[in-house]
Design an enzyme around this catalytic site. Structure first.
Site, PDB file in Angstrom:
ATOM      1  N   PHE A   1      -5.051   5.954   9.449  1.00 23.79           N
ATOM      2  CA  PHE A   1      -6.325   6.895   9.769  1.00 23.79           C
ATOM      3  C   PHE A   1      -7.206   5.747  10.056  1.00 23.79           C
ATOM      4  O   PHE A   1      -6.934   4.379   9.886  1.00 23.79           O
ATOM      5  CB  PHE A   1      -7.003   7.157   8.228  1.00 23.79           C
ATOM      6  CG  PHE A   1      -6.499   8.755   7.876  1.00 23.79           C
ATOM      7  CD1 PHE A   1      -5.260   9.176   8.021  1.00 23.79           C
ATOM      8  CD2 PHE A   1      -7.452   9.587   8.033  1.00 23.79           C
ATOM      9  CE1 PHE A   1      -4.809  10.415   7.619  1.00 23.79           C
ATOM     10  CE2 PHE A   1      -7.104  10.933   7.946  1.00 23.79           C
ATOM     11  CZ  PHE A   1      -5.901  11.342   7.656  1.00 23.79           C
TER      12      PHE A   1
ATOM     13  N   PRO B   1      -3.862  -8.367   3.336  1.00 25.53           N
ATOM     14  CA  PRO B   1      -2.721  -8.048   4.270  1.00 25.53           C
ATOM     15  C   PRO B   1      -3.029  -6.508   4.767  1.00 25.53           C
ATOM     16  O   PRO B   1      -3.642  -5.793   3.968  1.00 25.53           O
ATOM     17  CB  PRO B   1      -1.364  -8.107   3.295  1.00 25.53           C
ATOM     18  CG  PRO B   1      -2.004  -8.077   1.988  1.00 25.53           C
ATOM     19  CD  PRO B   1      -3.383  -8.511   1.882  1.00 25.53           C
ATOM     20  N   ASP B   2      -2.598  -6.062   6.030  1.00 21.28           N
ATOM     21  CA  ASP B   2      -2.587  -4.799   6.115  1.00 21.28           C
ATOM     22  C   ASP B   2      -1.299  -4.199   5.829  1.00 21.28           C
ATOM     23  O   ASP B   2      -0.313  -4.364   6.184  1.00 21.28           O
ATOM     24  CB  ASP B   2      -2.479  -4.790   7.930  1.00 21.28           C
ATOM     25  CG  ASP B   2      -3.162  -3.455   8.521  1.00 21.28           C
ATOM     26  OD1 ASP B   2      -2.085  -2.507   7.902  1.00 21.28           O
ATOM     27  OD2 ASP B   2      -3.913  -3.450   9.101  1.00 21.28           O
ATOM     28  N   ILE B   3      -1.802  -3.233   4.987  1.00 18.68           N
ATOM     29  CA  ILE B   3      -0.896  -2.380   3.985  1.00 18.68           C
ATOM     30  C   ILE B   3       0.213  -1.664   5.057  1.00 18.68           C
ATOM     31  O   ILE B   3       1.310  -1.899   4.707  1.00 18.68           O
ATOM     32  CB  ILE B   3      -1.562  -1.632   2.844  1.00 18.68           C
ATOM     33  CG1 ILE B   3      -2.210  -2.438   1.976  1.00 18.68           C
ATOM     34  CG2 ILE B   3      -0.533  -0.646   2.267  1.00 18.68           C
ATOM     35  CD1 ILE B   3      -3.133  -1.765   0.999  1.00 18.68           C
TER      36      ILE B   3
ATOM     37  N   LYS C   1      -0.695  -2.008  15.236  1.00 17.54           N
ATOM     38  CA  LYS C   1      -0.327  -1.847  13.937  1.00 17.54           C
ATOM     39  C   LYS C   1       1.147  -1.280  13.815  1.00 17.54           C
ATOM     40  O   LYS C   1       1.804  -1.333  12.747  1.00 17.54           O
ATOM     41  CB  LYS C   1      -1.030  -0.821  12.961  1.00 17.54           C
ATOM     42  CG  LYS C   1      -2.600  -1.434  12.773  1.00 17.54           C
ATOM     43  CD  LYS C   1      -3.307  -0.810  11.744  1.00 17.54           C
ATOM     44  CE  LYS C   1      -4.814  -1.200  11.506  1.00 17.54           C
ATOM     45  NZ  LYS C   1      -5.224  -1.473  10.148  1.00 17.54           N
TER      46      LYS C   1
ATOM     47  N   LYS D   1     -19.005 -14.353 -15.148  1.00 21.28           N
ATOM     48  CA  LYS D   1     -20.008 -13.900 -14.548  1.00 21.28           C
ATOM     49  C   LYS D   1     -20.770 -14.747 -13.662  1.00 21.28           C
ATOM     50  O   LYS D   1     -21.293 -15.618 -14.291  1.00 21.28           O
ATOM     51  CB  LYS D   1     -21.112 -12.913 -15.393  1.00 21.28           C
ATOM     52  CG  LYS D   1     -22.021 -12.052 -14.542  1.00 21.28           C
ATOM     53  CD  LYS D   1     -22.803 -11.285 -15.514  1.00 21.28           C
ATOM     54  CE  LYS D   1     -24.080 -10.646 -14.725  1.00 21.28           C
ATOM     55  NZ  LYS D   1     -24.973 -10.107 -15.779  1.00 21.28           N
TER      56      LYS D   1
ATOM     57  N   ASP E   1     -10.861  -5.256   4.148  1.00 22.43           N
ATOM     58  CA  ASP E   1     -10.153  -6.026   5.038  1.00 22.43           C
ATOM     59  C   ASP E   1     -10.184  -7.465   4.570  1.00 22.43           C
ATOM     60  O   ASP E   1      -9.228  -8.239   4.586  1.00 22.43           O
ATOM     61  CB  ASP E   1     -10.780  -6.118   6.517  1.00 22.43           C
ATOM     62  CG  ASP E   1     -10.742  -4.992   6.989  1.00 22.43           C
ATOM     63  OD1 ASP E   1      -9.676  -4.322   7.083  1.00 22.43           O
ATOM     64  OD2 ASP E   1     -11.713  -4.066   7.676  1.00 22.43           O
TER      65      ASP E   1
ATOM     66  N   ASN F   1     -16.284  -0.038  -0.752  1.00 24.23           N
ATOM     67  CA  ASN F   1     -16.833   0.798   0.198  1.00 24.23           C
ATOM     68  C   ASN F   1     -16.869   2.366  -0.181  1.00 24.23           C
ATOM     69  O   ASN F   1     -16.697   2.411  -1.447  1.00 24.23           O
ATOM     70  CB  ASN F   1     -15.979   0.913   1.383  1.00 24.23           C
ATOM     71  CG  ASN F   1     -14.514   1.165   1.275  1.00 24.23           C
ATOM     72  OD1 ASN F   1     -14.262   2.467   0.775  1.00 24.23           O
ATOM     73  ND2 ASN F   1     -13.487   0.509   1.268  1.00 24.23           N
TER      74      ASN F   1
ATOM     75  N   LYS G   1      -5.544   0.681  18.111  1.00 20.64           N
ATOM     76  CA  LYS G   1      -5.258   0.433  16.749  1.00 20.64           C
ATOM     77  C   LYS G   1      -3.863   0.966  16.448  1.00 20.64           C
ATOM     78  O   LYS G   1      -2.978   0.218  15.819  1.00 20.64           O
ATOM     79  CB  LYS G   1      -6.252   0.981  15.886  1.00 20.64           C
ATOM     80  CG  LYS G   1      -6.229   0.608  14.499  1.00 20.64           C
ATOM     81  CD  LYS G   1      -7.198   1.051  13.459  1.00 20.64           C
ATOM     82  CE  LYS G   1      -8.551   0.471  13.822  1.00 20.64           C
ATOM     83  NZ  LYS G   1      -9.664   0.600  13.132  1.00 20.64           N
TER      84      LYS G   1
HETATM   85  O1  C5P Z   1      -9.297  -0.729   8.306  1.00 15.78           O
HETATM   86  P1  C5P Z   1      -8.700  -0.042   9.650  1.00 15.78           P
HETATM   87  O2  C5P Z   1      -9.684   0.900  10.462  1.00 15.78           O
HETATM   88  O3  C5P Z   1      -7.751  -0.970  10.201  1.00 15.78           O
HETATM   89  O4  C5P Z   1      -7.743   1.009   9.022  1.00 15.78           O
HETATM   90  C1  C5P Z   1      -6.635   1.746   9.814  1.00 15.78           C
HETATM   91  C2  C5P Z   1      -5.613   2.199   8.821  1.00 15.78           C
HETATM   92  O5  C5P Z   1      -4.843   1.037   8.290  1.00 15.78           O
HETATM   93  C3  C5P Z   1      -5.773   3.104   7.807  1.00 15.78           C
HETATM   94  O6  C5P Z   1      -4.794   4.044   7.643  1.00 15.78           O
HETATM   95  C4  C5P Z   1      -5.707   2.032   6.331  1.00 15.78           C
HETATM   96  O7  C5P Z   1      -5.494   2.810   5.447  1.00 15.78           O
HETATM   97  C5  C5P Z   1      -4.873   1.052   7.019  1.00 15.78           C
HETATM   98  N1  C5P Z   1      -5.196  -0.205   6.407  1.00 15.78           N
HETATM   99  C6  C5P Z   1      -4.107  -0.637   5.614  1.00 15.78           C
HETATM  100  N2  C5P Z   1      -4.525  -2.014   5.018  1.00 15.78           N
HETATM  101  C7  C5P Z   1      -5.529  -2.830   5.606  1.00 15.78           C
HETATM  102  C8  C5P Z   1      -6.421  -2.248   6.404  1.00 15.78           C
HETATM  103  C9  C5P Z   1      -6.231  -1.017   6.701  1.00 15.78           C
HETATM  104  O8  C5P Z   1      -3.125  -0.271   5.086  1.00 15.78           O
HETATM  105  N3  C5P Z   1      -5.567  -4.073   4.719  1.00 15.78           N
END
Ligand code: C5P
Length: 435
Positions: A333, A315-317, A351, A293, A283, A214, A347
């Protein structure tokens, strides 16, 4: 010659890294600084005064009770002479003395007697660094306004591997320059605390030469890491590929994919007081990375159409950090293009974050690559607008708000209540899909 005319007192204490002090003197002098070196008794076992005297052009002092030296320039004068004191290497013993305000030798006496900023470059065996007493002393010193640079991780002279290597002379030179440039007094609420910031984009490999990513520039995340370091925190920046230089006094861990970022953050999460997730994490990633390739379909088979791509969720970090037992304060953010505030409120809740910073990226003035930003900080009990300003100024303001909201001493919080964690929010429908 960024240090022209600056008076730097370099204290060297007794660790094997003392040999690097000669290079450090050289670097400081090359930048125009006037350097006087003070050795501890232990340091003189590792490096000779003659070497440091030749490089600095000044007599080297190592004795509080040296009658001749005290007659020429008493230790109080030397303490007043210094614009900055750098102790490199700083042993566990030296840190313990300084943390207690003990002054058994010339160097510790000078640190106590001087009003100059004191920078410390700890260097010791990894077990000594990890020891609870050393950690306590490091935190005390940071809270007292001393700046700790490093230690770095890696192989040690004793054969161990871990944290305890002295920061390299080049990093120390940068920290000295930054100390003169910095007009930010340390924030006592954050001084010495561990803060981790994620920044930049991630890249999700399709094959050895292609990836999904991105437009994140990393600028806002880097500015926040810098603002936290300016506030006196010990900052780790876990960064995706964005080509920005690491801010001074920040330890940067460079990663590429979301999974690598996840692992780097998880490995360090337990020791953090604050985690700020600014990274634009992908995501989804391709379910499989092609080992070679990917060929244009027609080059392989005339009838084949374009290949299809299967994605799997990353995974959502930061949500994973927020779920940990004894989780640090976690701030996310949200870059939104519609219904920014209400999406962000959901959100934050979904989270399990303590706070979220939302910006409306449909506004071209604050797009991904811009140097400016405007945002709203949302937490459980309130919201505050961070008006349109440079990303650096917004970062400083955000750090100040977070310090006030989450790191106020208990004595200043008569109505303190436990941190909110993710709980079902019955009064609102959770947003569907990813925004
Ligand atoms: O992409 P999204 O709007 O859900 O991101 C919201 C927050 O979650 C951001 O702070 C981003 O750094 C964090 N995030 C993350 N891991 C992911 C997707 C988003 O830590 N896989």
């Amino acid at each position: 010659m960024t240090l022209a005319g600056k008076h730097i007192l370099l204290g060297v204490t007794g660790g094997i890294a003392a040999y690097k002090s000669a290079i450090l003197v050289r670097h400081l002098c090359n930048e125009g600084a006037e350097v006087q070196v003070v050795l501890s008794k232990g340091a003189a076992q590792f490096v000779t005064p003659v070497t440091l005297q030749a490089l600095s052009g000044h007599p080297v002092r190592d004795d509080l009770w040296d009658r001749e030296a005290e007659a020429a320039m008493g230790h109080i004068e030397l303490a007043r002479w210094a614009d900055l004191i750098l102790v490199a290497p700083a042993t566990a013993h030296c840190m313990a003395n300084l943390a207690q305000g003990a002054a058994p030798d010339l160097l510790t006496t000078l640190c106590l007697a001087s009003d100059a900023p004191v920078l410390l470059a700890p260097a010791m065996n990894q077990a000594m660094w990890r020891d609870a007493a050393t950690q306590r002393n490091a935190a005390t010193l940071a809270a007292d306004g001393k700046r700790l640079i490093g230690p770095d991780e890696g192989e040690q002279a004793c054969g161990d591997v871990g944290p305890g290597r002295m920061a390299e002379p080049e990093s120390l030179l940068n920290a000295v320059k930054a100390a003169f440039k910095s007009r930010h007094p340390a924030n006592p609420r954050l001084a010495g605390l561990n803060v981790l910031v994620t920044a930049g984009p991630t890249r999700e490999a399709l094959d050895p030469v292609r990836f999904l990513s991105n437009h994140s520039s990393g600028k806002q995340g880097y500015a926040i890491a810098k603002a936290a370091a300016d506030a006196g925190a010990r900052v780790t920046l876990v960064s995706g590929p964005c080509g920005l230089p690491a801010p001074d006094n920040v330890e940067r861990i460079e990663v590429t994919s979301a999974l690598e970022m996840f692992e780097a953050v998880q490995a360090r999460a337990a020791e953090q007081a604050l985690v700020v997730g600014v990274a634009a994490v992908a995501d989804y990633r391709p379910a499989a990375q092609a080992p070679q390739k990917i060929k244009k379909a027609r080059a392989v088979d005339d009838d084949a159409g374009p290949p299809s791509l299967t994605l799997v969720e990353n995974p959502d970090i930061i949500a994973s950090v927020a779920e940990l037992p004894n989780a640090p304060v976690v701030v996310g953010f949200a870059a939104e293009t519609e219904n920014a505030l209400s999406n962000a409120r959901h959100k934050r809740h979904r989270k399990g974050l303590d706070a979220i910073v939302v910006n409306d990226v449909s506004n071209p003035k604050i797009g991904f690559n811009s140097d400016h930003n405007a945002a709203t900080l949302i937490w459980a009990d309130g919201e505050v607008e961070l008006s349109y300003q440079s990303k650096a100024a917004l970062a400083a303001s955000l750090i100040q708000h977070l310090a006030d909201l989450f790191f106020r001493p208990a004595s200043e919080m008569p109505n303190a209540r436990p941190k909110l964690r993710a709980t079902p929010l019955s009064s609102v429908a959770t947003s569907s899909g990813h925004s």
